[in-house]
Each structure stands twice: as C-alpha cells, then as structure tokens.
Design an enzyme around this catalytic site. Structure first.
Site, PDB file in Angstrom:
ATOM      1  N   ARG A  77       0.870  -1.188   0.000  1.00 38.99           N
ATOM      2  CA  ARG A  77       0.000   0.000   0.000  1.00 38.99           C
ATOM      3  C   ARG A  77       0.902   1.232   0.000  1.00 38.99           C
ATOM      4  O   ARG A  77       2.091   1.134   0.275  1.00 38.99           O
ATOM      5  CB  ARG A  77      -0.838   0.041   1.285  1.00 38.99           C
ATOM      6  CG  ARG A  77      -1.849  -1.068   1.384  1.00 38.99           C
ATOM      7  CD  ARG A  77      -2.543  -1.039   2.746  1.00 38.99           C
ATOM      8  NE  ARG A  77      -3.422  -2.179   2.899  1.00 38.99           N
ATOM      9  CZ  ARG A  77      -3.626  -2.819   4.047  1.00 38.99           C
ATOM     10  NH1 ARG A  77      -3.012  -2.424   5.154  1.00 38.99           N
ATOM     11  NH2 ARG A  77      -4.440  -3.838   4.104  1.00 38.99           N
ATOM     12  N   ARG A 131     -10.404   3.590   6.446  1.00 37.02           N
ATOM     13  CA  ARG A 131      -8.953   3.459   6.240  1.00 37.02           C
ATOM     14  C   ARG A 131      -8.592   3.783   4.800  1.00 37.02           C
ATOM     15  O   ARG A 131      -7.512   4.313   4.530  1.00 37.02           O
ATOM     16  CB  ARG A 131      -8.513   2.038   6.622  1.00 37.02           C
ATOM     17  CG  ARG A 131      -7.005   1.888   6.689  1.00 37.02           C
ATOM     18  CD  ARG A 131      -6.582   0.561   7.286  1.00 37.02           C
ATOM     19  NE  ARG A 131      -6.889  -0.551   6.389  1.00 37.02           N
ATOM     20  CZ  ARG A 131      -6.700  -1.825   6.695  1.00 37.02           C
ATOM     21  NH1 ARG A 131      -6.232  -2.160   7.891  1.00 37.02           N
ATOM     22  NH2 ARG A 131      -6.986  -2.785   5.829  1.00 37.02           N
ATOM     23  N   ARG A 148     -12.978  -8.768   2.270  1.00 34.47           N
ATOM     24  CA  ARG A 148     -12.497  -8.759   3.656  1.00 34.47           C
ATOM     25  C   ARG A 148     -13.669  -8.849   4.645  1.00 34.47           C
ATOM     26  O   ARG A 148     -13.567  -9.504   5.666  1.00 34.47           O
ATOM     27  CB  ARG A 148     -11.637  -7.512   3.910  1.00 34.47           C
ATOM     28  CG  ARG A 148     -10.253  -7.676   3.301  1.00 34.47           C
ATOM     29  CD  ARG A 148      -9.373  -6.459   3.354  1.00 34.47           C
ATOM     30  NE  ARG A 148      -8.105  -6.769   2.678  1.00 34.47           N
ATOM     31  CZ  ARG A 148      -6.914  -6.741   3.236  1.00 34.47           C
ATOM     32  NH1 ARG A 148      -6.779  -6.374   4.479  1.00 34.47           N
ATOM     33  NH2 ARG A 148      -5.822  -7.080   2.558  1.00 34.47           N
TER      34      ARG A 148
HETATM   35  P1  ADP Z   1      -6.074  -3.911  11.133  1.00 30.83           P
HETATM   36  O1  ADP Z   1      -4.595  -3.806  11.324  1.00 30.83           O
HETATM   37  O2  ADP Z   1      -6.715  -4.820  12.110  1.00 30.83           O
HETATM   38  O3  ADP Z   1      -6.464  -4.250   9.717  1.00 30.83           O
HETATM   39  P2  ADP Z   1      -6.031  -1.010  11.534  1.00 30.83           P
HETATM   40  O4  ADP Z   1      -5.178  -0.889  12.726  1.00 30.83           O
HETATM   41  O5  ADP Z   1      -5.435  -0.644  10.199  1.00 30.83           O
HETATM   42  O6  ADP Z   1      -6.717  -2.466  11.428  1.00 30.83           O
HETATM   43  O7  ADP Z   1      -7.328  -0.118  11.807  1.00 30.83           O
HETATM   44  C1  ADP Z   1      -8.313   0.094  10.800  1.00 30.83           C
HETATM   45  C2  ADP Z   1      -8.822   1.533  10.914  1.00 30.83           C
HETATM   46  O8  ADP Z   1      -9.592   1.653  12.107  1.00 30.83           O
HETATM   47  C3  ADP Z   1      -7.719   2.557  10.997  1.00 30.83           C
HETATM   48  O9  ADP Z   1      -8.080   3.685  10.215  1.00 30.83           O
HETATM   49  C4  ADP Z   1      -7.649   2.911  12.487  1.00 30.83           C
HETATM   50  O10 ADP Z   1      -7.224   4.237  12.693  1.00 30.83           O
HETATM   51  C5  ADP Z   1      -9.096   2.714  12.937  1.00 30.83           C
HETATM   52  N1  ADP Z   1      -9.244   2.276  14.320  1.00 30.83           N
HETATM   53  C6  ADP Z   1      -8.531   1.376  15.017  1.00 30.83           C
HETATM   54  N2  ADP Z   1      -9.029   1.191  16.260  1.00 30.83           N
HETATM   55  C7  ADP Z   1     -10.097   2.000  16.374  1.00 30.83           C
HETATM   56  C8  ADP Z   1     -11.048   2.284  17.427  1.00 30.83           C
HETATM   57  N3  ADP Z   1     -10.998   1.675  18.608  1.00 30.83           N
HETATM   58  N4  ADP Z   1     -12.034   3.176  17.188  1.00 30.83           N
HETATM   59  C9  ADP Z   1     -12.121   3.801  15.980  1.00 30.83           C
HETATM   60  N5  ADP Z   1     -11.260   3.584  14.956  1.00 30.83           N
HETATM   61  C10 ADP Z   1     -10.259   2.695  15.145  1.00 30.83           C
HETATM   62  P1  5GP Z   2      -3.245  -6.879   5.397  1.00 32.13           P
HETATM   63  O1  5GP Z   2      -3.313  -7.216   3.925  1.00 32.13           O
HETATM   64  O2  5GP Z   2      -4.421  -6.022   5.828  1.00 32.13           O
HETATM   65  O3  5GP Z   2      -1.929  -6.308   5.810  1.00 32.13           O
HETATM   66  O4  5GP Z   2      -3.407  -8.258   6.197  1.00 32.13           O
HETATM   67  C1  5GP Z   2      -4.475  -9.104   5.934  1.00 32.13           C
HETATM   68  C2  5GP Z   2      -4.516 -10.225   6.949  1.00 32.13           C
HETATM   69  O5  5GP Z   2      -3.361 -11.034   6.829  1.00 32.13           O
HETATM   70  C3  5GP Z   2      -4.581  -9.752   8.403  1.00 32.13           C
HETATM   71  O6  5GP Z   2      -5.583 -10.506   9.057  1.00 32.13           O
HETATM   72  C4  5GP Z   2      -3.236 -10.125   8.962  1.00 32.13           C
HETATM   73  O7  5GP Z   2      -3.314 -10.477  10.342  1.00 32.13           O
HETATM   74  C5  5GP Z   2      -2.914 -11.333   8.128  1.00 32.13           C
HETATM   75  N1  5GP Z   2      -1.459 -11.613   8.081  1.00 32.13           N
HETATM   76  C6  5GP Z   2      -0.436 -10.716   8.019  1.00 32.13           C
HETATM   77  N2  5GP Z   2       0.733 -11.352   8.044  1.00 32.13           N
HETATM   78  C7  5GP Z   2       0.459 -12.667   8.155  1.00 32.13           C
HETATM   79  C8  5GP Z   2       1.269 -13.836   8.263  1.00 32.13           C
HETATM   80  O8  5GP Z   2       2.496 -13.818   8.265  1.00 32.13           O
HETATM   81  N3  5GP Z   2       0.619 -15.020   8.351  1.00 32.13           N
HETATM   82  C9  5GP Z   2      -0.748 -15.121   8.365  1.00 32.13           C
HETATM   83  N4  5GP Z   2      -1.280 -16.328   8.489  1.00 32.13           N
HETATM   84  N5  5GP Z   2      -1.527 -14.039   8.274  1.00 32.13           N
HETATM   85  C10 5GP Z   2      -0.938 -12.833   8.163  1.00 32.13           C
END
Ligand code: ADP
Ligand code: 5GP
Length: 332
Positions: free
Chosen positions: A94, A187, A198
């Site tokens: 990204r 996001r 997703r």
């Molecule tokens: P993940 O890593 O699980 O995919 P992210 O950490 O990227 O999720 O969070 C997704 C979005 O939600 C981000 O824009 C983040 O700033 C927002 N976010 C995370 N936790 C909260 C919360 N408790 N309340 C509102 N927004 C949140």
């Molecule tokens: P993203 O594409 O948003 O970074 O990740 C998508 C998903 O892949 C998330 O649920 C994240 O936890 C999972 N993921 C990231 N790295 C790994 C990995 O090394 N192994 C597995 N099994 N899942 C992963």
C-alpha cells in the site's frame, strides 16, 4: 563434539562470542523430514543460543479491527520490550508501506519454494494472497532479547499453536460488524471489491476466533484507549516503563576440553595477551528447537577459583556470577 547422537556441537575458533556455538544436525526431526522430501542425505546447521528467549505474542482479528493500530501503540510506548515479526506477503504494497519494515513483499513462486524448504513457521492464503511468518523473522527479534509480536490471521494462529513455539495468543473483536465495515472503509486502503471480500471473510474469522478456544485472550476494540489499557494488562505492562532488552549472555571463546553427561568443559583462550585460566561448563542437557531456527536453552557455568577464594561452579547469568552449584571436579 557429538551430542545425543542427533547433533554435533561445534565451537567456532576466532568467532564473535555471540556466534561461536553451532550445531550440525544429523538426525533431528527437521533433518529427517527433509531427507524424505528431498530423497537424499541431509544435514542442517543451527546456531546455539543461551536461554529460552521471551514468549512471542500472536495478535489476530478481522481486517480493519485495529490490530495494526494497537501494535503500533505498543511498539511506540515499549520500543525496547517488543519487536515486530515482519511477515512475507504476495500482496502489493500500500502507499507508505515499506519493504522489510511492514512486510517482505515477495513473488508467489519464491515464497512457495521457501515454504517447501521449511523456512516458514506458518503460512496461509488470506483474502486471495499468500501471507507467512518466516522462522528467521521470529528468531531475529527473539535474538535481540525482545518479545516478538506476530500480526497474523486465524489460520496462522492455529498453525502456530500446533507448532513447538510457545506463545500468548490474543484475538481482537470489533464492537459490531457495522463498526468494522466503517473502519475498513475509513482506512481507504482497499478497493470496494477488496473491502467486500475482507468483510465476507471477517464473519468466519470472528466466529472461529471467539468460539474455538484457540486464543488465550479475547479483547473487544470499542474505545481504542480502553482496549489498549486491557492489552497492557494482559501483557503485565500496567504501570511499567519500557524495559531495556536483556542482552543475551555471550558464550565463552575457547576450546573444548571434555564432555560428560551433556556438560561440556571449555577452556578459555588468553584474551589480549592477558593470561586466562577461565574454565566454563556449557550445559547442553536442556537444548530445544534447532534447524531451521536456533538451538535454544544452552546454559553456562563458570568454574573457580574465583577472586573470593571460592572453588566451585557459578551460574553465569546477566554477566554476573551467582548461585554456587557444586565443585569443578564433578565434571571430569
Ligand atoms: P487492522 O490492522 O486490524 O487491519 P487497523 O489498525 O489498520 O486495522 O485499523 C483500521 C482503521 O480503524 C484505521 O483507520 C484505524 O485508525 C481505525 N481504528 C482502530 N481502532 C479504532 C477504534 N478503537 N475506534 C475507531 N477507529 C479505530
Ligand atoms: P493486510 O493485507 O491487511 O496487511 O493483512 C491481511 C490479513 O493477513 C490480516 O488478518 C493479517 O493479520 C494477516 N497476516 C499478516 N501477516 C500474516 C502472516 O504472516 N501469516 C498469516 N497467516 N496471516 C498474516
């Protein structure tokens, strides 16, 4: 020196103290599995490391729930305590994602070959891309004395649980499906089609995460600060400051003198022209792990005479001598 008939301990001459103990594996599980896969004789190297290293933490949850946000807060507040396991993925980076920091971005055929060669602790197909945790990613963080954090999906968490790696596992839930959708869209990193995929996968992930008893802890990420406070509670960080990583005690440079009952006597070389009569016992009776990762669990004792006139054996821990354990002669 042959140990247990399955591996040979080798102390490297003129090496750095954190790189001097190696094991050449001749009959371990990894070697035997790969003999079958490759249909040929196999040996494997693994580096010997003192102690067990801190238990890694697995964090799972549906996409958009806030895993990355919580992990970033932990890493920012406790930079010396935690290190992130950088996963491999075949998905495209990204905006602002950097290779080697957020992920190792890789080709599917390269990653599949590495998985076949046993270089991965776990891997899974997630939202149509391949993701995986390399053994090296976890070992590198653990070597530095930090606690490794893995952000992986539920399938990955299941594989890790089935592996020999002992972890603490935490599942992060959204307060509602609507809120998850809102966060994922806000996001703004995925196309509409990817968001839909997703969200579809999130339903099954939440069901599995909540019901299977797979996770040691389940946290609801409603209010971010409350969830973060609960995460810190689980990790016993409440009211604690960042703790500098405990440096691995280095192994003694020297040459082997004798081995008995899985205790290896090492005579240290003279250092910088200074005479040295230091004798160490390297205890290999509790080693675990091995190729393709490290062989952990080495213990080390120094043998007197010490400056205080005591003749005996002292455990070498955090670069200081403590706990007299017995007499040197027991080891001959
Ligand atoms: P993940 O890593 O699980 O995919 P992210 O950490 O990227 O999720 O969070 C997704 C979005 O939600 C981000 O824009 C983040 O700033 C927002 N976010 C995370 N936790 C909260 C919360 N408790 N309340 C509102 N927004 C949140
Ligand atoms: P993203 O594409 O948003 O970074 O990740 C998508 C998903 O892949 C998330 O649920 C994240 O936890 C999972 N993921 C990231 N790295 C790994 C990995 O090394 N192994 C597995 N099994 N899942 C992963």
């Amino acid at each position: 020196m042959l140990l247990n008939r399955d591996r040979i301990l080798i102390l490297k001459r003129d090496s750095a103290p954190d790189d001097c103990a190696w094991f050449l594996e001749v009959d371990t599980t990894f070697v035997n599995e790969h003999k079958k896969i490759l249909n040929t004789e196999v040996v494997a190297w693994s580096k010997g490391v003192k102690g067990d290293g801190p238990k890694p933490i697995v964090i799972s949850g549906p996409s958009g729930v806030g895993k990355g946000t919580l992990i970033s807060k932990l890493m920012r507040d406790f930079p010396s305590t935690f290190g992130f396991s950088v996963s491999h993925t075949t998905r495209a980076p990204r905006d602002k994602e950097m290779d080697g920091i957020h992920y190792h971005f890789t080709d599917r055929n390269v990653m599949e070959k590495d998985i076949q060669d046993g270089k991965f602790l776990e891997s899974a197909q997630v939202h149509e891309n391949l993701y995986g945790t390399s053994i090296e990613a976890v070992e590198t963080v653990t070597d530095s004395g930090k606690r490794c954090i893995l952000d992986i999906d539920v399938q990955g968490a299941r594989s890790v649980k089935a592996s020999s790696l002992e972890v603490i596992s935490i599942f992060i839930c959204p307060p509602s499906f609507e809120e998850l959708e809102k966060r994922l869209r806000a996001r703004g990193t995925e196309t509409e089609e990817q968001v839909q995929k997703r969200l579809r996968n999130a339903k099954a992930e939440i069901e599995q995460g909540k019901s299977s008893g797979l996770f040691d802890h389940i946290l609801v990420n409603d209010d971010l600060e409350t969830c973060y406070a609960n995460l810190k509670k689980i990790l016993a960080l409440d009211g604690h400051n960042d703790i500098p990583a405990a440096k691995n005690v280095e192994l003694p440079l020297g040459h082997l003198v004798a081995e008995m009952d899985q205790k290896v006597l090492i005579h240290c070389r003279t250092e910088l022209g200074r005479p040295s009569n230091n004798l160490f016992v390297l205890d290999v009776s509790s080693v675990k792990g091995g190729a393709p990762g490290r062989t952990r669990g080495l213990n080390m004792y120094a043998i007197g005479p010490f400056g205080d006139g005591v003749n005996g054996i002292k455990q070498v821990e955090n670069n200081s001598f403590s706990a007299i354990e017995g007499r040197a002669s027991h080891y001959y």
